[in-house]
Design an enzyme around this catalytic site. Structure first.
Site, PDB file in Angstrom:
ATOM      1  N   ASP A  62      35.603  40.321  41.644  1.00 52.18           N
ATOM      2  CA  ASP A  62      35.046  40.100  40.311  1.00 52.18           C
ATOM      3  C   ASP A  62      33.686  39.419  40.244  1.00 52.18           C
ATOM      4  O   ASP A  62      33.025  39.499  39.210  1.00 52.18           O
ATOM      5  CB  ASP A  62      36.061  39.350  39.436  1.00 52.18           C
ATOM      6  N   TYR A 117      40.698  41.768  31.829  1.00 54.10           N
ATOM      7  CA  TYR A 117      41.443  40.587  32.243  1.00 54.10           C
ATOM      8  C   TYR A 117      40.755  39.307  31.824  1.00 54.10           C
ATOM      9  O   TYR A 117      39.534  39.244  31.785  1.00 54.10           O
ATOM     10  CB  TYR A 117      41.611  40.581  33.778  1.00 54.10           C
TER      11      TYR A 117
HETATM   12 CU    CU Z   1      47.753  40.907  37.032  1.00 58.03          CU
END
Ligand code: CU
Length: 764
Positions: free
Chosen positions: A386, A474
């Site tokens: 990320d 997320y």
């Molecule tokens: Cu997850």
């Protein structure tokens, strides 16, 4: 957030006189006690500006300095082309630790303040990425090339994707898949063209290809509704967008409902010929108000057996905060530390002191990855790393009362990431003290006759510094937590939408069916932290303690045996020896020790305690694993090196096959780690097998991992004894019991400010 703000004279210095002084510390006496005699370890808080992120003005100064260097040929980031030179990122370049310590502890000169600037040179025959140091701030006049790894050139394909690239991708896709317009309308009711409220969108996954130099992304086509991550259409598209000329970009392949097609035309033709096994999706937005909300929506549905229509408990702080914020330095009880929200990688704290003594020089988030399995090409391809998606930059607004208590102090951040100037992220961080809901210590001293000799308890409080990263679907919540007994904790909570693909029966080998056409793919979250402990100085050693059973003759009953634990201590001399692989049992007590001893002749130490369910995910040596070799080790201890300040980079995501930062190389020289400046590298994480309750979102309970650093023979007794939050009750024969307290009982209840949330982030 301006580090140059003048500071209050009262915050001169903290006195350190070995261990005794720390017990005079207490929250109530905070400011008074900070005015003391100068000493070597004193850190006047204005000095902590060395750790402060660049201010908006500094970012502007660096940007305009670079723009004025005509030889760089810079153009705006927002210009929609890959064939341009533009400044992708500007952030603080930390000075060397030895210079900072010399400045903080020895009265040395202030280190030069510099920025790290990343330029994408796309407008040339051999496009490249180059990093520069720009300084000195606030008025820069020089530029110096930085090398992430000697002898390694940053490949053009390793650069993070930009908004301009997405723009081009979207336009190219719309053109390329025009033949599929009818197919989309028939199978999804949505389209890419003239779509209004019924549009299609896509999520791209990474890595982008199968070997170094490639930029071939799988795109998951989704219906653009609330929570679109959970609305795949069954179509995935492979696009080669490696060329700097977007006219060369091509759709290479498509996958639809279990089968591959070589071009949009082929799929369109086969569909027209009735040769495609289609799945017609139901309408997610049916007309009429009586419809239940979309499954991916936050709107409440269902009934609690006992509906509660009044708000829950709040934190109130009738006398204002008990922590102090001076520039970028936080002072709370015995604690003081500086923080920074690094645009590329995320939250970092520095110069962590307790009772005036340094415990750690730096504790920082290095990387967060999620490694997936799936049956669809996008599912099997996904290995999200990320930092390559702007992990530290996507720090969006925190909501009072939800993301942090209403009483929190909210702090803005400025990022320059794929922009043309600083962007203000309002309320990107919050700082608050909270009751932990459990006493820090307590005891009921029974008299075993229906009464008590005394009751005593220390109220449980902690200070939390929090930020979040929303990486597309997320959300990570990042916490640093400080307890009054010298314990510090880090935590990552995972929440937001799961990364999901189109359901096919074969997909069940790699996940869980969550809706009619939705598969939640299995994945493992792993987070890497750098913990540069300086336990009472930089000279530390690493040792572990565990128990070993012994079986001895019972000395007071020789015909019997006693089986009991003994202490087994191990000293570690070399980096390799102190690199613990997953699968190996990690000793329970991981101790970082000063050569100094406490009054009982034990080495003054801090203990690392890891809370994680992580395991080895990728076998060492497999191609993409090279980008995340840190994930081999729940703990690795290395000797401090300036060249080893980060275990990952912006580029590991898009060139995981030949990344500029390979953590494993930090261990190759296998340096001696006895009485050296040590760094602990900690990997935490968990396996996430999605389940129906991940709809609409992954929930935080049970999905947090982290670690603590705890004093272990560091203080002669519990330093929270300095806290005035203790309450002692003594029984009286007659009348009320005698209650001893040092902080007056508070019966007032001040209302926090009304809820406000803006949600925008703008260039400044
Ligand atoms: Cu997850």
């Amino acid at each position: 957030m301006d580090y140059r703000r003048p500071l209050q004279a009262t915050l001169g210095a903290m006195k350190l006189t070995k261990m005794s002084r720390v017990f005079t510390w207490g929250a109530a006496l905070l400011v008074l006690q900070m005015a003391g005699t100068e000493s070597a370890l004193n850190t006047p808080h204005d000095k902590a500006g060395v750790f402060a992120d660049l201010s908006a003005q500094e970012i502007k100064a660096v940007h305009s300095f670079l723009r004025n260097r005509m030889e760089l040929g810079l153009q705006p980031s927002k210009k929609v082309t890959m064939a341009k030179n533009s400044v992708f990122l500007i952030e603080l370049l930390l000075p060397k630790k030895k210079h900072v310590l010399n400045f903080l502890d020895k009265g040395g000169k202030s280190p030069v303040r510099e920025a790290r600037a990343i330029i994408f040179f796309g407008a040339q025959e051999h496009p490249n990425i180059t990093e520069f140091a720009v300084g000195p701030l606030p008025l820069p006049y020089y530029i110096r090339e930085l090398s992430p790894r000697p002898g390694h050139h940053l490949s053009w394909s390793s650069r993070p994707i930009s908004a301009a690239e997405y723009d081009l991708l979207f336009h190219m896709l719309r053109r390329a898949i025009t033949p599929l317009h009818q197919f989309f309308l028939d199978t999804t009711g949505f389209s890419f063209l003239d779509c209004d409220a019924r549009c299609l969108t896509f999520t791209d996954v990474a890595p982008r290809g199968v070997e170094s130099g490639q930029r071939r992304s799988w795109l998951i086509v989704q219906r653009y509704v609330e929570g679109y991550f959970l609305h795949p259409t069954g179509l995935e598209i492979l696009v080669d967008h490696g060329s700097t000329d977007d006219q060369d970009w091509r759709v290479e392949k498509l996958w639809y409902n279990g089968k591959f097609y070589n071009s949009p035309q082929e799929l369109a033709q086969k569909y027209a010929d009735g040769k495609v096994d289609t799945v017609v999706l139901g309408d997610p937005l049916p007309e009429g108000t009586e419809q239940p909300p979309l499954f991916s929506s936050y709107k409440h549905r269902g009934e609690f057996p006992m509906p509660i229509n009044v708000s829950g408990p709040h934190i109130v702080q009738p006398n204002g905060p008990r922590y102090k914020l001076e520039g970028h330095t936080v002072i709370y009880g015995g604690w003081s530390f500086s923080y920074r929200l690094r645009t590329s990688s995320g939250l970092q704290i520095f110069n962590v002191l307790f009772g005036g003594e340094r415990i750690a020089y730096e504790v920082s988030v290095q990387e967060a990855v999620a490694l997936y399995g799936g049956h669809t090409p996008a599912g099997m391809q996904t290995k999200y790393i990320d930092v390559g998606w702007g992990l530290g930059s996507v720090t969006h607004e925190l909501a009072p009362g939800i993301d942090c208590p209403e009483t929190a102090t909210f702090l803005d951040a400025f990022h320059y990431y794929d922009s043309d100037g600083p962007v203000r992220y309002p309320h990107a961080l919050c700082l608050f003290e909270m009751p932990t809901g459990v006493p820090l210590r307590r005891h009921f001293n029974s008299n075993f006759k229906g009464g008590f000799n005394f009751y005593a308890g220390l109220k449980g409080y902690a200070l939390v510094l929090r930020t979040t990263s929303t990486v597309y679907n997320y959300d990570y919540i990042w916490d640093f937590i400080f307890y009054p007994n010298g314990v510090m904790e880090t935590k990552m909570h995972a929440t937001g939408y799961v990364h999901a693909t189109f359901y096919t029966p074969e997909g069940l080998r790699h996940g869980t069916r969550l809706q009619t056409h939705l598969l939640g793919n299995i994945h493992t979250h792993l987070v890497h932290y750098r913990v540069d402990l300086d336990v009472a100085g930089t000279k530390n050693s690493f040792q572990t303690l565990k128990t070993k059973l012994e079986n001895i003759t019972n000395p007071w009953s020789p015909s019997h045996f006693v089986v009991q634990p003994t202490l087994e201590q191990t000293q570690y001399s070399w980096e390799r020896q102190a690199s613990f692989r997953f699968g190996q049992t990690l000793p329970k007590y991981l101790l970082f020790s000063s050569p100094q001893k406490n009054c009982w002749d034990h080495k003054r130490s801090y203990r690392l305690q890891i809370h994680s369910m992580a395991e080895q995910v990728l076998p060492p040596g497999c191609p993409e694993e090279r980008a995340v070799t840190w994930a081999r080790y729940p703990l690795a201890v290395t000797k401090y090196r300036e060249s080893e300040r980060y275990s990952s980079s912006l580029y590991n995501q898009n060139d995981p096959w030949d990344p500029p930062v390979v953590f494993e190389e930090f261990l190759q020289n296998n340096e001696n780690i006895e009485e050296e400046d040590l760094v602990a590298w900690v990997t935490v994480g968990f396996l996430h097998i999605p389940h129906s309750e991940d709809i609409p979102n992954t929930a935080t309970p049970g999905n947090s991992v982290g670690f603590l650093i705890r004093p272990f023979n560091f203080f002669p007794e519990d330093p929270s004894l300095a806290s005035r939050d203790t309450v002692i009750v003594w029984p009286r024969n007659k009348g009320h019991n005698h209650v001893q307290r040092w902080v007056p009982e508070d019966r007032d209840c001040l209302r926090p400010p009304p809820f406000r949330y803006n949600g925008t982030y703008k260039p400044v």
